[in-house]
Design an enzyme around this catalytic site. Structure first.
Site, PDB file in Angstrom:
ATOM      1  CG  ASP A 154       4.586   3.347  -6.884  1.00 11.50           C
ATOM      2  OD1 ASP A 154       4.010   2.214  -7.433  1.00 11.50           O
ATOM      3  OD2 ASP A 154       4.661   4.258  -7.696  1.00 11.50           O
ATOM      4  CG  ASP A 174      -9.181  -3.094  -5.491  1.00 15.54           C
ATOM      5  OD1 ASP A 174      -9.468  -2.263  -6.440  1.00 15.54           O
ATOM      6  OD2 ASP A 174      -9.960  -3.246  -4.534  1.00 15.54           O
ATOM      7  N   PRO A 203      -8.013  -0.867 -15.039  1.00 10.63           N
ATOM      8  CG  PRO A 203      -7.487  -2.714 -16.190  1.00 10.63           C
ATOM      9  CD  PRO A 203      -8.271  -2.285 -15.350  1.00 10.63           C
ATOM     10  CD  GLU A 208      -2.673   1.697   0.245  1.00  5.46           C
ATOM     11  OE1 GLU A 208      -2.545   2.662  -0.329  1.00  5.46           O
ATOM     12  OE2 GLU A 208      -3.489   0.741  -0.049  1.00  5.46           O
TER      13      GLU A 208
END
Length: 198
Positions: free
Chosen positions: A104, A122, A127, A72
């Protein structure tokens, strides 16, 4: 990042765009559940995005899962989880099988050399609708190749999406067998999962 309270529940907003809420986690749980169903014996799971913790809690329900790594990037999401979200997901972040990494995801997957049986992503709204511009890299051919390198034999990758993401599906099919699954939403259009297997 913005947190909104609605009664006993919370909504997470990023750059003015709704991301998720504690009152509906069907598709976030399905992201994990369908991946587990398509793997013979998953031990190590990677989840991209903590959110409100529904995916993490679902993964920990499987007794064969030995470790769940959650990546996260947003410190506020981690803070809000510990203060508000934990009660909606069985305080899954404190499970001894959980490993939280603040990073990241796109950069992290290009550097790590671990292998995972299941990878569940998630990130943003999928996309076709990335709130954070840099997250688009995850859905490129290079991003897909980086993810594939992290898969153990018989590995499965599942992607959460707010749309069918047909263009991304075709890109995935260069590397995987892909199935799109629609998850009904209690209001409006369904959410979608793209399930990718080698």
């Amino acid at each position: 990042m913005q947190l909104q309270r609605r009664g006993h529940h919370y909504e997470l907003i990023s750059n003015g765009t709704f991301l998720m809420a504690t009152y509906n986690g069907d598709s976030e749980r399905a992201l994990i559940r369908f991946a587990l169903q398509h793997h013979p014996s998953a031990r190590r799971v990677l989840i991209g995005g903590l959110g409100v913790g529904f995916s993490l809690a679902e993964a920990l329900l499987d007794p064969e899962v030995e470790q769940v790594t959650v990546v996260e990037i947003e410190p506020l999401v981690i803070l809000w989880y510990r203060e508000y979200f934990w009660q909606h997901s069985s305080n899954a972040l404190d499970d001894p099988r959980t490993r939280l990494i603040r990073a990241d995801l796109v950069e992290w997957i290009s550097q790590v050399e671990e292998r995972f049986d299941i990878i569940c992503l998630d990130i943003d709204n999928g996309p076709d609708w990335t709130v954070v511009e840099s997250n688009r890299r995850l859905y490129t051919e290079g991003g897909i190749q980086s993810l594939k390198k992290l898969l153990a034999p018989d590995g499965v990758i599942s992607f959460w999406s707010a749309s069918p993401a047909d263009t991304f599906k075709h890109r995935l099919e260069t590397f995987f067998r892909v199935e799109t699954i629609a998850i009904p939403h209690f209001r409006g259009s369904p959410d979608y999962l793209l399930l990718a297997r080698v």
